[in-house]
Design a protein around this motif. Structure first.
Motif, mmCIF file in Angstrom:
data_model
loop_
_atom_site.group_PDB
_atom_site.id
_atom_site.type_symbol
_atom_site.label_atom_id
_atom_site.label_comp_id
_atom_site.label_asym_id
_atom_site.label_seq_id
_atom_site.Cartn_x
_atom_site.Cartn_y
_atom_site.Cartn_z
ATOM 1 N N SER A 80 0.852 -1.197 0.000
ATOM 2 C CA SER A 80 0.000 0.000 0.000
ATOM 3 C C SER A 80 0.884 1.243 0.000
ATOM 4 O O SER A 80 2.091 1.159 0.273
ATOM 5 N N LYS A 81 0.241 2.350 -0.267
ATOM 6 C CA LYS A 81 0.970 3.613 -0.277
ATOM 7 C C LYS A 81 1.462 3.930 1.130
ATOM 8 O O LYS A 81 2.559 4.433 1.326
ATOM 9 N N GLN A 82 0.615 3.608 2.112
ATOM 10 C CA GLN A 82 1.035 3.954 3.487
ATOM 11 C C GLN A 82 2.238 3.116 3.921
ATOM 12 O O GLN A 82 3.145 3.619 4.586
ATOM 13 N N THR A 83 2.276 1.846 3.518
ATOM 14 C CA THR A 83 3.445 1.026 3.845
ATOM 15 C C THR A 83 4.660 1.513 3.064
ATOM 16 O O THR A 83 5.784 1.518 3.573
ATOM 17 N N GLN A 84 4.419 1.940 1.848
ATOM 18 C CA GLN A 84 5.513 2.485 1.038
ATOM 19 C C GLN A 84 6.136 3.687 1.752
ATOM 20 O O GLN A 84 7.353 3.787 1.889
ATOM 21 N N GLU A 85 5.283 4.573 2.247
ATOM 22 C CA GLU A 85 5.794 5.760 2.929
ATOM 23 C C GLU A 85 6.533 5.386 4.205
ATOM 24 O O GLU A 85 7.580 5.941 4.531
ATOM 25 N N GLN A 86 5.975 4.421 4.932
ATOM 26 C CA GLN A 86 6.641 3.981 6.167
ATOM 27 C C GLN A 86 8.022 3.409 5.845
ATOM 28 O O GLN A 86 9.014 3.720 6.498
ATOM 29 N N ALA A 87 8.068 2.548 4.818
ATOM 30 C CA ALA A 87 9.333 1.897 4.452
ATOM 31 C C ALA A 87 10.367 2.927 4.005
ATOM 32 O O ALA A 87 11.542 2.839 4.379
ATOM 33 N N ILE A 88 9.925 3.902 3.237
ATOM 34 C CA ILE A 88 10.853 4.945 2.785
ATOM 35 C C ILE A 88 11.408 5.693 3.996
ATOM 36 O O ILE A 88 12.604 5.942 4.106
ATOM 37 N N SER A 89 10.517 6.001 4.946
ATOM 38 C CA SER A 89 10.971 6.746 6.138
ATOM 39 C C SER A 89 11.971 5.930 6.958
ATOM 40 O O SER A 89 12.780 6.479 7.693
ATOM 41 N N LEU A 90 11.910 4.606 6.821
ATOM 42 C CA LEU A 90 12.820 3.741 7.579
ATOM 43 C C LEU A 90 14.076 3.382 6.779
ATOM 44 O O LEU A 90 14.942 2.652 7.253
ATOM 45 N N GLY A 91 14.125 3.845 5.546
ATOM 46 C CA GLY A 91 15.300 3.560 4.710
ATOM 47 C C GLY A 91 15.313 2.146 4.135
ATOM 48 O O GLY A 91 16.372 1.619 3.795
ATOM 49 N N ILE A 92 14.148 1.528 4.034
ATOM 50 C CA ILE A 92 14.085 0.183 3.441
ATOM 51 C C ILE A 92 14.057 0.340 1.916
ATOM 52 O O ILE A 92 13.151 0.985 1.378
ATOM 53 N N PRO A 93 15.034 -0.247 1.211
ATOM 54 C CA PRO A 93 15.030 -0.143 -0.260
ATOM 55 C C PRO A 93 13.781 -0.807 -0.832
ATOM 56 O O PRO A 93 13.410 -1.906 -0.407
ATOM 57 N N LEU A 94 13.155 -0.156 -1.795
ATOM 58 C CA LEU A 94 11.886 -0.674 -2.332
ATOM 59 C C LEU A 94 11.971 -0.982 -3.823
ATOM 60 O O LEU A 94 12.794 -0.421 -4.541
ATOM 61 N N SER A 95 11.123 -1.859 -4.251
ATOM 62 C CA SER A 95 11.033 -2.181 -5.667
ATOM 63 C C SER A 95 9.593 -2.580 -5.974
ATOM 64 O O SER A 95 8.681 -2.291 -5.195
ATOM 65 N N ASP A 96 9.381 -3.235 -7.098
ATOM 66 C CA ASP A 96 8.019 -3.687 -7.433
ATOM 67 C C ASP A 96 8.083 -5.050 -8.112
ATOM 68 O O ASP A 96 9.160 -5.599 -8.338
ATOM 69 N N LEU A 97 6.907 -5.568 -8.435
ATOM 70 C CA LEU A 97 6.848 -6.920 -9.005
ATOM 71 C C LEU A 97 7.354 -6.951 -10.443
ATOM 72 O O LEU A 97 7.735 -8.013 -10.931
ATOM 73 N N ASP A 98 7.358 -5.812 -11.117
ATOM 74 C CA ASP A 98 7.902 -5.793 -12.478
ATOM 75 C C ASP A 98 9.394 -6.123 -12.430
ATOM 76 O O ASP A 98 9.895 -6.903 -13.236
ATOM 77 N N SER A 99 10.089 -5.530 -11.478
ATOM 78 C CA SER A 99 11.532 -5.766 -11.366
ATOM 79 C C SER A 99 11.843 -7.030 -10.585
ATOM 80 O O SER A 99 12.865 -7.674 -10.805
ATOM 81 N N HIS A 100 10.975 -7.372 -9.645
ATOM 82 C CA HIS A 100 11.201 -8.558 -8.798
ATOM 83 C C HIS A 100 9.926 -9.396 -8.754
ATOM 84 O O HIS A 100 9.161 -9.340 -7.790
ATOM 85 N N PRO A 101 9.701 -10.178 -9.795
ATOM 86 C CA PRO A 101 8.438 -10.936 -9.857
ATOM 87 C C PRO A 101 8.318 -12.056 -8.839
ATOM 88 O O PRO A 101 7.222 -12.540 -8.588
ATOM 89 N N THR A 102 9.443 -12.445 -8.253
ATOM 90 C CA THR A 102 9.381 -13.478 -7.212
ATOM 91 C C THR A 102 9.712 -12.850 -5.871
ATOM 92 O O THR A 102 10.757 -12.219 -5.704
#
Ligand SMILES: O=C(CO)[C@H](O)[C@H](O)COP(=O)(O)O
Length: 252
Positions: free
Chosen positions: A142-164
């Motif tokens: 979700s967007k809210q988890t995305q924002e939380q993760a960004i604030s914590l410095g967790i590197p993020l990606s998506d299923l297009d780049s990481h389908p598994t």
């Protein structure tokens, strides 16, 4: 597109779960009761063997925490006297921290949504900061988890780049005795279905308040997912869904 306008389809998600779930099931409130009763006389007990897997997949297993041994399963230290009364949120946090023990460096992680999953995301961020986890890639549900993760410095990606996805951790709204789930009351079912459907293991964290005899047993609305395309057509289908059982849809 925003996930909020789509509600969830419990049956569809349940089927997805049946195919690809790895559940960590924690009776947090059972622990709470036990702890209160047995303060000062805690005896570690072995974690019981996993129950027979109700699902048919080699990627699935069930980590089962029986009431009597839930202290051990949650890696708790013996309670000191007087007993500490834990809030529901503290219990959620304990279960979430336990779930994060399944996380290993280098994993692609599905990051769930909700008040329980939030604790897991916090913990992952903390372990990254401490250098105890490295090379984690998170895929937020979700967007809210995305924002939380960004604030914590967790590197993020998506299923297009990481389908598994190696592991996903999330909460649930209802769990029946066969470990079927209702999810999505928090409004993130679309992404949850996509991310958790793509994961090798799914660790689902619930407290006792989520246990039901049958799905829908909480009496709360079942989340249903509706795409904007021809939504009136879908609404009509939904209204007629239970007509044969004598259920009439209320005008919305
Ligand atoms: O499905 C979800 C979000 O769409 C949540 O996981 C579910 O609603 C549980 O939330 P909480 O941990 O806050 O009780």
């Amino acid at each position: 597109m925003d996930d909020r306008h789509r509600q969830t389809n419990a049956g569809g998600f349940r089927n997805a779960i049946r195919r690809s779930v790895y559940i960590f099931f924690s009776f947090q409130f059972a622990f709470y009761k036990n702890q209160t009763k047995s303060a000062g006389c805690y005896t570690p007990q072995p974690i019981p063997p996993f129950p027979s897997n109700p699902f048919n997949s080699k990627t699935m297993a069930v980590a089962w925490s029986e009431k009597a041994s839930s202290k051990e399963a949650l890696s708790l230290t013996p309670p000191i006297s007087p007993p500490v009364i834990l809030t529901q949120d503290e219990l959620k946090k304990m279960a979430a921290y336990k779930a994060v023990e399944y996380v290993e460096s280098g994993m692609v992680l599905g990051l769930g949504t909700g008040s329980t999953a939030k604790h897991a995301v916090d913990r992952i961020g903390e372990l990254l900061r401490q250098g105890k986890l490295t090379n984690i890639i998170g895929i937020p549900t979700s967007k809210q988890t995305q924002e939380q993760a960004i604030s914590l410095g967790i590197p993020l990606s998506d299923l297009d780049s990481h389908p598994t996805v190696d592991l996903a951790i999330d909460g649930a709204d209802e769990v029946d005795p066969h470990l079927n789930l209702v999810k999505g009351r928090g409004g993130s079912l679309l992404r949850e279905k996509m991310v958790e459907g793509a994961c090798k293991k799914f660790v689902c964290i619930v407290d006792e308040s989520k246990l039901v005899k049958h799905l829908g047993g909480s009496g709360l609305a079942l989340p249903v997912e509706v795409v904007p395309f021809c939504w009136k057509f879908t609404a009509g289908k939904l209204q007629n869904l239970f007509k044969d059982w004598g259920c009439a849809a209320l005008p919305g």
